[in-house]
Structures are given as structure tokens and as C-alpha cells.
Design a protein around this motif. Structure first.
Motif, PDB file in Angstrom:
ATOM      1  N   LEU A  33      -1.543  -0.432  19.914  1.00 34.99           N
ATOM      2  CA  LEU A  33      -1.762  -1.453  20.945  1.00 34.99           C
ATOM      3  C   LEU A  33      -1.544  -0.903  22.344  1.00 34.99           C
ATOM      4  N   SER A  34      -1.116   0.343  22.432  1.00 36.47           N
ATOM      5  CA  SER A  34      -0.921   0.946  23.752  1.00 36.47           C
ATOM      6  C   SER A  34      -2.154   1.692  24.226  1.00 36.47           C
ATOM      7  N   ASP A  35      -2.842   2.430  23.293  1.00 33.68           N
ATOM      8  CA  ASP A  35      -4.019   3.187  23.720  1.00 33.68           C
ATOM      9  C   ASP A  35      -5.244   2.923  22.844  1.00 33.68           C
ATOM     10  N   ASN A  36      -5.137   1.970  21.893  1.00 35.65           N
ATOM     11  CA  ASN A  36      -6.246   1.555  21.025  1.00 35.65           C
ATOM     12  C   ASN A  36      -6.703   2.655  20.056  1.00 35.65           C
ATOM     13  N   SER A  37      -5.893   3.695  19.879  1.00 31.94           N
ATOM     14  CA  SER A  37      -6.253   4.762  18.939  1.00 31.94           C
ATOM     15  C   SER A  37      -5.990   4.307  17.507  1.00 31.94           C
ATOM     16  N   HIS A  38      -6.671   4.960  16.523  1.00 33.20           N
ATOM     17  CA  HIS A  38      -6.574   4.585  15.120  1.00 33.20           C
ATOM     18  C   HIS A  38      -5.937   5.706  14.306  1.00 33.20           C
ATOM     19  N   LEU A  39      -5.128   5.338  13.338  1.00 36.28           N
ATOM     20  CA  LEU A  39      -4.520   6.275  12.391  1.00 36.28           C
ATOM     21  C   LEU A  39      -4.748   5.742  10.989  1.00 36.28           C
ATOM     22  N   ASP A  40      -5.146   6.639  10.048  1.00 37.83           N
ATOM     23  CA  ASP A  40      -5.384   6.241   8.659  1.00 37.83           C
ATOM     24  C   ASP A  40      -4.421   6.996   7.743  1.00 37.83           C
ATOM     25  N   PHE A  41      -3.811   6.237   6.791  1.00 35.72           N
ATOM     26  CA  PHE A  41      -2.839   6.833   5.873  1.00 35.72           C
ATOM     27  C   PHE A  41      -3.065   6.293   4.459  1.00 35.72           C
ATOM     28  N   GLU A  42      -2.781   7.173   3.477  1.00 37.34           N
ATOM     29  CA  GLU A  42      -2.718   6.698   2.118  1.00 37.34           C
ATOM     30  C   GLU A  42      -1.330   6.133   1.858  1.00 37.34           C
ATOM     31  N   GLY A  43      -1.239   5.387   0.749  1.00 30.10           N
ATOM     32  CA  GLY A  43       0.058   4.834   0.421  1.00 30.10           C
ATOM     33  C   GLY A  43       0.047   4.099  -0.895  1.00 30.10           C
ATOM     34  N   ARG A  44       1.156   3.432  -1.172  1.00 36.69           N
ATOM     35  CA  ARG A  44       1.277   2.603  -2.368  1.00 36.69           C
ATOM     36  C   ARG A  44       1.746   1.212  -1.952  1.00 36.69           C
ATOM     37  N   LEU A  45       1.473   0.219  -2.825  1.00 39.07           N
ATOM     38  CA  LEU A  45       1.865  -1.166  -2.503  1.00 39.07           C
ATOM     39  C   LEU A  45       2.228  -1.872  -3.796  1.00 39.07           C
ATOM     40  N   LYS A  46       3.303  -2.599  -3.767  1.00 40.09           N
ATOM     41  CA  LYS A  46       3.757  -3.363  -4.920  1.00 40.09           C
ATOM     42  C   LYS A  46       4.040  -4.791  -4.466  1.00 40.09           C
ATOM     43  N   ARG A  47       3.485  -5.756  -5.196  1.00 44.35           N
ATOM     44  CA  ARG A  47       3.687  -7.177  -4.872  1.00 44.35           C
ATOM     45  C   ARG A  47       4.835  -7.719  -5.702  1.00 44.35           C
ATOM     46  N   THR A  48       5.841  -8.304  -5.029  1.00 43.75           N
ATOM     47  CA  THR A  48       7.000  -8.854  -5.728  1.00 43.75           C
ATOM     48  C   THR A  48       7.439 -10.148  -5.044  1.00 43.75           C
ATOM     49  N   SER A  49       7.290 -11.269  -5.752  1.00 48.62           N
ATOM     50  CA  SER A  49       7.792 -12.572  -5.268  1.00 48.62           C
ATOM     51  C   SER A  49       7.299 -12.906  -3.875  1.00 48.62           C
ATOM     52  N   GLY A  50       6.013 -12.726  -3.640  1.00 53.18           N
ATOM     53  CA  GLY A  50       5.438 -13.060  -2.358  1.00 53.18           C
ATOM     54  C   GLY A  50       5.640 -12.026  -1.282  1.00 53.18           C
ATOM     55  N   LEU A  51       6.257 -10.905  -1.603  1.00 52.20           N
ATOM     56  CA  LEU A  51       6.468  -9.830  -0.651  1.00 52.20           C
ATOM     57  C   LEU A  51       5.652  -8.615  -1.069  1.00 52.20           C
ATOM     58  N   LEU A  52       5.227  -7.845  -0.099  1.00 51.57           N
ATOM     59  CA  LEU A  52       4.489  -6.603  -0.341  1.00 51.57           C
ATOM     60  C   LEU A  52       5.393  -5.434   0.027  1.00 51.57           C
ATOM     61  N   SER A  53       5.807  -4.656  -1.008  1.00 55.01           N
ATOM     62  CA  SER A  53       6.619  -3.461  -0.766  1.00 55.01           C
ATOM     63  C   SER A  53       5.671  -2.286  -0.528  1.00 55.01           C
TER      64      SER A  53
END
Length: 1002
Positions: free
Chosen positions: A72-92
Motif C-alpha cells: 500500500l506504500s508503492d503498489n508493488s506486488h509480491l507472490d509467495f507459495e504457502g500452506r493453509l489450514k481451516r480450523t473453526s472458522g480461522l485460516l492458519s
């Protein structure tokens, strides 16, 4: 209403800590207070954090997902891989950061994809990174990936078709838990409103809540269609948006060709409801809403705050062209009902002409009901018509041209407001507002700056409580309102009330201070104000309004007030209020009054039509006043009524009046049944210890006629208690008085148990009695006095006369008949007019230059005439011997009865067939001394004849004080140096009788 935009993360902190507590505990793991961690694994770092899940569930996936960050400071973009786990309405989330790849500390928008080029999870987030770890979640943002743009101020999502708008609605309804809050949308062309097929259900257009910024780009959405069944569950929150939530901004948009039928509740063309802080700019709405339920508005149906926090609804540059047919309560051209809201409204109007509005209770051209505050500027609604029966804004109780009911929770201002269409309701109806009240928390100010109600022959009407500004202004005790006028305001609307309380400005006003800024003017130019009871040019009823300074009020001669009772040129009824004008008479010893051409405060008509000719409690200024004060008014209206009618006030109780004058048309109180008519005051009573009336003038050239108790200044005075003293000082009658029974040039009848004192009074009019009876009196100053009465320093210059068959008990140059026993005091007075009582009967009837008759005096009563003279001719046809009770004509008194005194008096006027001084008195108890008569003026019973040769000798007049030796204030009582005053005989010193030689020149 549900609340949106809740704080996101403070209540997740504990859960986050629990989720990460079971992880790696190596010294290589970095943690922060937010619960995020950073670990090193092979060729990358793992930044772990937790996010809330949005409306749409994210399917658990053990595989790789993809994160995209936009700075939000310079409008540049960064792309990353990752993992995600859904637990009780939360995303870890685990974010893989390759070695050598930096995430600069700062704020980012984060999107999630299951595939590198796949669809974006519809919820995005605003995160703050520090040392590669998430240390804060500011908010979450939904991703509108099917729209062009990024939802920012500089790159908004673009709406270019009906499908785009329908997509926006679906996302708001099904996916975006923040309803677009903080995101920007812009319409780039005219589009059709979505129809049923574009959305998931509905009877036409189906809307969704919105909390973002929507810029219409000066484009239009039309046609908007909805057909409901008034079902409260299915047909509520109807509009382009179902609701606008906190943070919503709508601008540069037109909604046209809308047809909404049978909405149940909360319906507006822009939004069914608004909550919190909402802003609307440069919006036009047009169309029709028919058979609506409640809370129906041309723009928004219902607006509210958030919890106990008041909302702020800002609306400016809006045009409303909406017709409302058969709608229910809380219907407004702009807003149906605003609750716990501060409204800022500017530049609102209609593309002429305004449509029409049919509502129920709480209906208004702008707002049906407002509970809160409003600051409005430049509001103009108009619909010209020549049809007197046409109504543009109609409702039931609480109907107003602008606001049906304003329930103030703070000070408000309304500036440059013009309402120009006929308005109708049942009760509490106003050109501006039907009802204004406050929560009583504190005194508030309602500032009116330049209000216009230019309806001409059209009207504001209702069954009761109707005003050109406000129908009912009624704050509670302890929380009064100040009604403040600034700028230039004009009211020309007719006011028609089938029942009670009608006023050109206010129908009924209570507990309100009324103020006018120095440069302001309020002009009342109204064809007619008609009510059954309590009608006034300004207010039908005023109570507890403090001191109202009316120097800035302009009332035209065109204004006409009509009511069967309690009718006044300014107010029908006045209670515990002071009216202060700018007039003050300037008296002269030679010309009576100097400023007799001052501009009248009110010159219109009160009860001019035959329908109202039999009215009671009618005044040129006030119909009825109680525990109030009236000061500084000159009025010249035509006033018509039968009972309790006065040029200033018809009926007053415990209300001092000062510095007032009237020059009225005919008082209609003819016939034996009419009573209490006065040139200034019809009926006056008091139970205050002392109540004063001063500097009063009646100019009326027309005859003041009536049945009984008629006076040039006051018709009937009544003192309610034994300790009450009513004082009248500097009172001048310049008009004629005609009366069937009791009447006087200053006062018709005095009654009660206290005392009435008259000082420096003068009558110049002809006082004529028509019928009379054994209880009636006729006098140049007072007709009949039935209790303790003092007349000092007063003079009669006018003719006092009766009809040939009149049966008056007494006719006198000053007092006609005193029947009250103890307390008749006449001193320092003179009569210079003719007294004529052509009565042939011998059974009763007495005539005198000063007093006609005293009756009922007891042994210890203090009744006296002293230091008085008569220069007028005493005419009468009643016969009788000079020293018997059958002779009732005297130059000073006709009959003193018993236990009354007369001394130090002079008569120079001719007495026809009577005594020069006293006509008759009890032969045993009489106290007649120092009485002098001119030779040839009458019989000399108990008096001394003075010849023309000796009249200038002071020593001849025993007991007369020419030098101020014996007077109560050591000032001279008598003078003997000007032959033109009393034919060379003694006359009163100028300081003793101010108007003695003053002549009235019209």
C-alpha cells in the motif's frame, strides 16, 4: 439493524496464541505479541499467522496455495507459495519466503489462490508486516475479481453493465462480510437495473447492503422495479441497496423510472435503510412508491446510528422527484424515519414540480420523523397549482412541509428553506414541521435562517395545531427550546384549522424562548388564518415563551385572523409570556399625544366574516392573556366580536399592559347579550397584589359599540382579592363609545373585592348610552364602579349623553354610578364636556359634572370628591325641588346619597334645572363644604355663588391650596391665572391634571 465492520482481531488473540503454542519451541523460532511466528526451513523462511474466514468457506487443502501481496506504500506486488489450514472458522497460514526475498515493513493487501493462475478467494485482507511477521490485521477486503479495477480510489472497480451491477449485488449478499467497506466502485455508463433473472430471488429488483464508495459517474440506473405484498419479512429493506452501512458513500448517480409497489417497511429508491456514518452527494431519484407500509422515503426509508452512537447522515446536492401514493406512517420525500442521527443536509430540491406525497402519521416533504439533530441549508420544494383543493403533501398526525416530527436531541439549524406547496394533515401540521419537541436533556436552539412559505392563496390545513412554520412546538419542562430567527423569512400561506390552535407561524408553542437576531426580519403576509378556537397571526397559543421582542416582525394589513373564540392579530392565547414591541406614546400637555402617526404593528383583520362576528375573547393583538405582559404596541386592525373584545387584548388575567395604542374598526358587540368591549382591553382581572397598566391610547374613530361594560380603554375591570390593587396610569381615549347599558370613556365597569386606581386619564370621545337600567352607569372616565375606586388627576373633554328614554342610575362627566359602598375617591379631576341625560322619569337617574350617583355608602365609608371642578354644561329634563331628594342634577355630583363628602370644588358649567354643586344627598349626614358655583350656573344649595366680578379673588375660595402649603406633596393644587381655562375661575394646577387643557388634533 445489524452492525457491521466490527473490529477484527482483538478478540482472536487468545485463539491465535493457542494455535501456535503447540508448535516448534526451538530458539530459532521468532514470535511477536500478535501471535505470529517466523522459522527457518531449508532455503526459505516460514512466516505463520492466522486469519478469519469470510462468508465463503475455504476447502481444506494439504497442498500448496499461493499468496499475493500488494504494498500500500508503492503498489508493488509480491507472490509467495504457502500452506493453509481451516480450523473453526480461522485460516492458519504459512507463508514461504525464499532466502534473499524481503518483505519491507509496512501495510499490504493479501489475496489467496488455490492455484497460481486460479480464482482468488473472495476475501482479501489488509495486513501489517514487521520483520517478515504479521503484526496486525487492519481489515479484510472482498475481492471482486470479475470487475475491472482494484477497488482503490485511483483504480476503482468499474460497473459498465447490468451484469456488473448484478455481480456486485451477489457478492455483497453472499460473500463480502464487510459489504464493500473501504472499496471504491465507479459506474461508467447508463445501465438498466438488474431484474429477477440476474439475482437469486425476488419480485423484481433484489438489493443488498453496501458500505463502500459508489460513484455513479454522472450516470443513471433505471428502471427500478419492485412489486411486493406488504409482507414484513419479504418486502422490507427495499431500494437500489437494501441498506447503506457505516462508511458508505454514494455520489454522482441518478436512479430513474422507479416503480415500487407494496413495500412493507424501510423502503427508499436509493436504500431501504442507512446505519452509522453515511454520505450521499449529487444524487437524483425519480419514480413512484405506492401502497407503502412504514418508513418510506424517496431516498432512504430508515436511518439510524450504531448502537448508542449517533449516526451522521450527510446528504447534499440531491434532487427528489418521487410520488408517494397511499403510504403509511413515517413517509418522507427524502427520509422516512431517522433515529439517533445527526443529519447534514444541503442543496436539496425537486426538479420542478414536486410530485405528491400521501402518507400516514409522521409525513414530511423531506423527513417523516427525525429523532436527533439536523443542520440543513438550501432546501427548496415547490409545486405550483391554482387548485385550492389540491394537496401535495398529506398525512395524518405530525405532518410537515419539511419534517413531520422533529424530536431534537441537540441544537438544529435550518437555513434557506423554501416550501411552496399545499400541505394537509389531521393534527400537528406545519409548513416546516408538524411537531417539534426535545428530549429534555438540555435547552437546545432551533435556528431558522431565511424560511419561505410563499403559498399565497394555497394553504396549510388540519384539524388542530396548525402553523405556517410549526404546528406544535412542545418541549418538556426543564429542557426548553430557543427558536431563533435570522435572515429574512416570509410566510404567505393560508392556515385552515377545522378545530383548535392555528397560527401564521406557530399553531401551539410551549416552553420556548423566541429570539430574533438583530438583522433578521419575519414577515407575515397571510390571506386568512381560520380556526374554531385559538387563532393568531403569529401563534394560536403561546405559553412559557419568556420575553419575545417583536421589533423584527412585520405583519401586513393583508393578514386576517378568524376564530370563534380566542382570536388575536398576533396570538389567540398567551400564558406566562411577555410580548415586547417598539412603540411608546409621547404625551403632551397641549396636543395630547405627539407621535400619533406611528406605523402600526398589526393592521389586518380579526374576525371580519359574518361566521365569526359572534366570537368571544377577541383582540387586535391577543385574544386571551394570563400571567403575561404586553408592552409597546400600536395596532390598527378591524376587530369584530361579541364578548370580551379589545383593540389590544380581549381578555387578560394578571397581565400588565403598557405603552400600547389601538385604532380599530367597529367592534360588533351589539345587543343586550354582549359584554366587555374595550378600545384596548375587553376584560381585565387580577389577583396579584399590584398590577399596573400605563401609557394607553385608544384612537379608534369608529364607534366602539356593545351591550354592556364598554370602555374606550377597558370594558370591564375586576379586582379578585381584598388586597389587590389595579392601577391605570396615563390612559387616553380619543374615540367614541356607544353602549346599551354600562359604559365609560376609559373604563366601562369596575367590580371585585380589591381596588382600582386611575391616574392621569383623559377622554375626548363622545360617550353615548342607549338603554340603561337601575344598575347601569355612564361616565366620561368610568361608567359603573362596584368596589373601591380611585380616580385622580383625570379629565373628561367629551360629551356624555344618553338616549331620550334611557334609564341609567347615574350619568357623570367622570364617573356615572358608584355602588360599592366604601372607597370612592375622586380628586384633582375636572369635566370640560357636556353631560346630557334627557330623562323624564322621577324614580331614578342622576346626573353630575363629576359624578352621577353614589349608592350604598355606610357610616364609616370613605367616599369623597375633592379638589375638582366642572366647566361643562349639565343638561337634563328631570324635575325636582332644589333641596329635596327628588333633585338629581348637580354641577359636581347628581346624588351623593349618605355618608359621602364633597368639598373644595368649583362649578362654572350651566346646570339645567338643578343645583350648581350637588344635586342631592342625605339631609342629615351630608358633608358638603367649600363648594363654589358661578353665578347663574345652577341653584346654590350648600354652595357659594361667585360673581364674575369676584371670581379672580383667591381669598374667596376657602380651603383652596394655591401655593402648595396644604397639599400632600407640598405642591399647588389650584391655579387662578388663566381665564381661558375655566372662565377666570379656579382650575387645577397643570401638575395636578396633565391633560386638563390638551387638545386632540387628528
Amino acid at each position: 439493524m445489524r452492525t457491521t465492520n466490527k473490529p477484527v482481531w482483538h478478540f482472536y488473540l487468545y485463539l491465535i496464541i493457542l494455535l501456535v503454542a503447540g508448535g516448534c519451541s526451538d530458539d530459532d523460532i521468532q514470535r511477536n505479541s500478535f501471535g505470529s511466528t517466523l522459522t527457518e526451513s531449508g532455503d526459505h523462511l516460514i512466516s505463520s499467522f492466522t486469519l478469519p474466514e469470510g462468508k465463503t468457506e475455504f476447502v481444506d487443502d494439504d497442498g500448496i496455495i499461493y499468496f499475493q501481496l500488494r504494498s500500500l506504500s508503492d503498489n508493488s506486488h509480491l507472490d509467495f507459495e504457502g500452506r493453509l489450514k481451516r480450523t473453526s472458522g480461522l485460516l492458519s497460514c504459512d507463508l514461504f519466503i525464499p532466502h534473499g526475498q524481503a518483505i519491507v515493513d509496512g501495510d499490504y493487501v493479501v489475496w489467496i489462490r488455490k492455484e497460481a493462475d486460479g480464482d482468488i478467494y473472495p476475501q482479501c485482507y489488509r495486513l501489517t508486516f514487521q520483520d517478515h511477521m504479521v503484526c496486525g490485521v487492519q481489515s479484510s477486503l472482498h475481492q471482486y475479481d470479475q470487475l475491472v479495477g482494484e477497488g482503490t480510489d485511483t483504480n476503482p472497480y468499474l460497473i459498465s453493465s447490468t451484469e456488473d451491477f448484478a455481480y456486485l449485488m451477489r457478492q455483497l449478499l453472499m460473500y463480502d462480510s464487510d459489504y464493500g467497506k473501504g472499496q471504491y466502485f465507479k459506474q461508467i455508463c447508463n445501465i438498466d437495473a438488474p431484474v429477477t433473472e440476474c439475482l437469486y430471488q425476488g419480485n423484481g429488483y433484489k438489493s443488498a447492503p453496501f458500505a463502500g464508495i459508489y460513484d455513479g459517474g454522472e450516470n443513471k440506473i433505471s428502471p427500478l422495479r419492485y412489486t411486493g405484498t406488504n409482507n414484513s419479512e419479504k418486502d422490507s429493506y427495499v431500494g437500489l441497496f437494501s441498506a447503506l452501512y457505516d462508511g458508505a458513500v454514494i455520489r454522482n448517480l441518478s436512479i430513474g423510472d422507479a416503480h415500487i409497489q407494496k413495500p412493507a417497511s424501510k423502503c427508499g429508491l436509493l436504500a431501504g435503510a442507512a446505519q452509522g456514518n453515511v454520505r450521499i452527494e449529487n444524487v437524483t431519484v425519480s419514480g413512484e412508491i405506492t401502497t407503502g407500509g412504514e418508513m418510506i422515503g424517496g431516498l432512504i426509508g430508515y436511518a439510524e446510528g450504531t448502537g448508542n452512537t449517533p449516526g451522521n447522515l450527510t446528504i447534499q446536492d440531491v434532487k427528489v422527484d418521487v410520488g408517494f401514493v397511499g403510504c403509511g406512517p413515517y413517509t418522507g420525500g427524502l427520509i422516512g424515519w431517522a433515529e439517533n442521527v445527526h443529519m447534514n443536509v444541503k442543496n436539496i430540491g425537486s426538479n420542478y414540480p414536486f410530485g405528491s406525497l400521501e402518507g400516514g402519521e409522521h409525513s414530511g416533504g423531506l423527513i417523516g420523523k427525525l429523532y436527533g439533530r439536523i443542520d440543513a441549508d438550501s432546501i427548496r420544494f415547490a409545486h405550483s397549482t391554482d387548485d385550492r383543493d389540491m394537496v401535495i403533501v398529506s398525512g395524518k398526525s405530525f405532518t410537515g412541509g419539511l419534517i413531520g416530527e422533529l424530536f431534537m436531541t441537540g441544537s438544529c439549524s435550518l437555513k434557506n428553506v423554501t416550501i411552496n406547496y399545499p400541505i394537509s394533515g389531521t393534527s400537528e401540521v406545519g409548513g416546516l414541521a408538524g411537531k417539534v419537541v426535545s428530549d429534555g436533556a438540555a435547552p437546545y436552539t432551533l435556528a431558522i435562517d431565511s424560511y419561505q412559505l410563499p403559498l399565497g392563496s394555497l394553504m396549510v390545513k388540519g384539524n388542530g395545531y396548525v402553523g405556517g412554520l410549526i404546528g406544535s412546538l412542545n418541549p418538556p419542562d426543564g429542557g426548553g427550546i430557543t427558536l431563533q430567527f435570522a435572515g429574512n423569512s416570509l410566510l404567505t400561506s393560508n392556515i385552515e384549522v377545522a378545530g383548535d390552535y392555528g397560527g401564521g407561524v406557530l399553531g401551539r408553542v410551549y416552553n420556548t424562548n423566541i429570539e430574533f437576531q438583530t438583522s433578521s426580519t419575519l414577515t407575515i403576509d397571510i390571506g386568512h388564518i381560520n380556526a374554531t378556537s385559538r387563532g393568531g397571526g403569529f401563534a394560536g397559543y403561546m405559553e412559557s415563551c419568556g420575553t419575545v421582542n417583536l421589533g423584527n416582525v412585520r405583519m401586513s394589513g393583508y393578514t386576517e385572523v378568524n376564530a370563534l373564540e380566542y382570536a388575536g392579530g398576533f396570538a389567540g392565547s398567551l400564558l406566562t409570556t411577555t410580548l415586547q414591541g417598539t412603540y411608546k406614546p409621547v404625551f403632551s400637555r397641549t396636543d395630547v399625544v405627539v407621535n400619533n402617526s406611528d406605523k402600526a404593528f398589526f393592521s389586518g383583520k380579526v374576525n371580519s366574516g359574518a361566521l365569526y362576528s359572534g366570537a368571544k375573547y377577541v383582540g387586535g393583538l391577543v385574544g386571551w392573556a394570563e400571567k403575561s405582559r404586553i408592552n409597546g404596541f400600536y395596532v390598527t386592525p378591524t376587530v369584530t366580536g361579541v364578548n370580551y373584545v379589545g383593540g389590544i387584548a380581549g381578555y387578560i388575567v394578571d397581565t400588565p399592559v403598557g405603552d400600547c395604542a389601538s385604532k380599530c374598526g367597529v367592534f360588533n358587540g351589539t345587543g343586550s347579550g354582549s359584554e366587555a368591549l374595550g378600545g384596548l382591553i375587553g376584560y381585565l382581572c387580577s389577583d396579584w397584589a399590584e398590577c399596573g397598566y400605563e401609557n394607553l391610547i385608544n384612537y379608534s374613530s369608529a364607534v366602539i359599540s356593545g351591550g354592556t361594560n364598554v370602555g374606550g380603554i377597558i370594558g370591564h375591570v375586576e379586582s379578585k382579592g381584598t388586597g389587590v390593587v389595579i392601577k391605570l396610569t396615563n390612559a387616553v381615549n380619543l374615540g367614541d363609545v356607544s353602549v346599551n347599558m354600562t359604559g365609560g370613556g376609559i373604563v366601562g365597569w369596575c367590580s371585585g373585592n380589591g381596588s382600582f386606581e386611575i391616574y392621569n386619564a383623559a377622554n375626548y370621545g363622545t360617550i353615548k348610552g342607549i338603554l340603561g337600567d337601575k344598575s347601569s352607569g355612564l361616565g366620561g372616565i368610568a361608567g359603573t364602579c362596584a368596589y373601591r375606586t380611585t380616580v385622580y388627576n383625570s379629565v373628561n373633554h367629551g360629551t356624555v349623553m344618553t338616549g331620550s328614554n334611557a334609564g341609567y342610575m347615574g350619568v357623570g362627566g367622570l364617573v356615572g354610578y358608584f355602588s360599592g359602598g366604601n372607597g370612592m375617591h375622586i380628586r384633582y379631576c375636572c369635566n370640560r364636556g357636556t353631560v346630557d341625560f334627557p330623562k323624564s322619569k322621577e324614580d331614578y337617574g342622576c346626573v353630575g359634572g363629576i359624578l352621577g350617583k353614589v349608592e350604598g355608602a355606610k357610616k364609616d365609608d370613605d367616599n369623597h370628591i375633592l379638589d375638582c371642578y366642572n366647566a361643562g354644561e349639565i343638561k337634563g329634563q328631570q324635575g325636582g325641588a332644589s333641596t329635596t331628594s327628588g333633585d338629581h342634577r348637580g354641577g359636581i355630583a347628581g346624588s351623593l346619597g349618605s355618608n359621602s363628602r364633597c368639598y373644595r370644588a368649583v362649578n362654572t358649567g350651566n346646570v339645567e334645572k338643578g343645583n350648581g354643586a350637588v344635586g342631592t344627598t342625605d339631609l342629615v349626614t351630608r358633608d358638603l363644604t367649600h363648594l363654589y358655583i358661578r353665578n347663574g350656573s345652577g341653584k346654590n344649595w350648600e354652595s357659594s355663588i361667585v360673581s364674575d366680578a369676584d371670581k379672580g379673588k383667591q381669598d374667596l375660595y376657602s380651603g383652596f391650596d394655591f401655593k402648595g402649603i396644604n397639599g400632600p406633596d407640598y405642591k399647588p393644587v389650584w391655579s387662578l391665572d388663566d381665564a381661558s381655562v375655566n372662565s377666570g375661575f379656579p382650575y387645577l394646577h397643570p401638575d395636578r391634571c396633565y391633560f386638563q387643557v390638551a387638545e386632540y388634533k387628528e
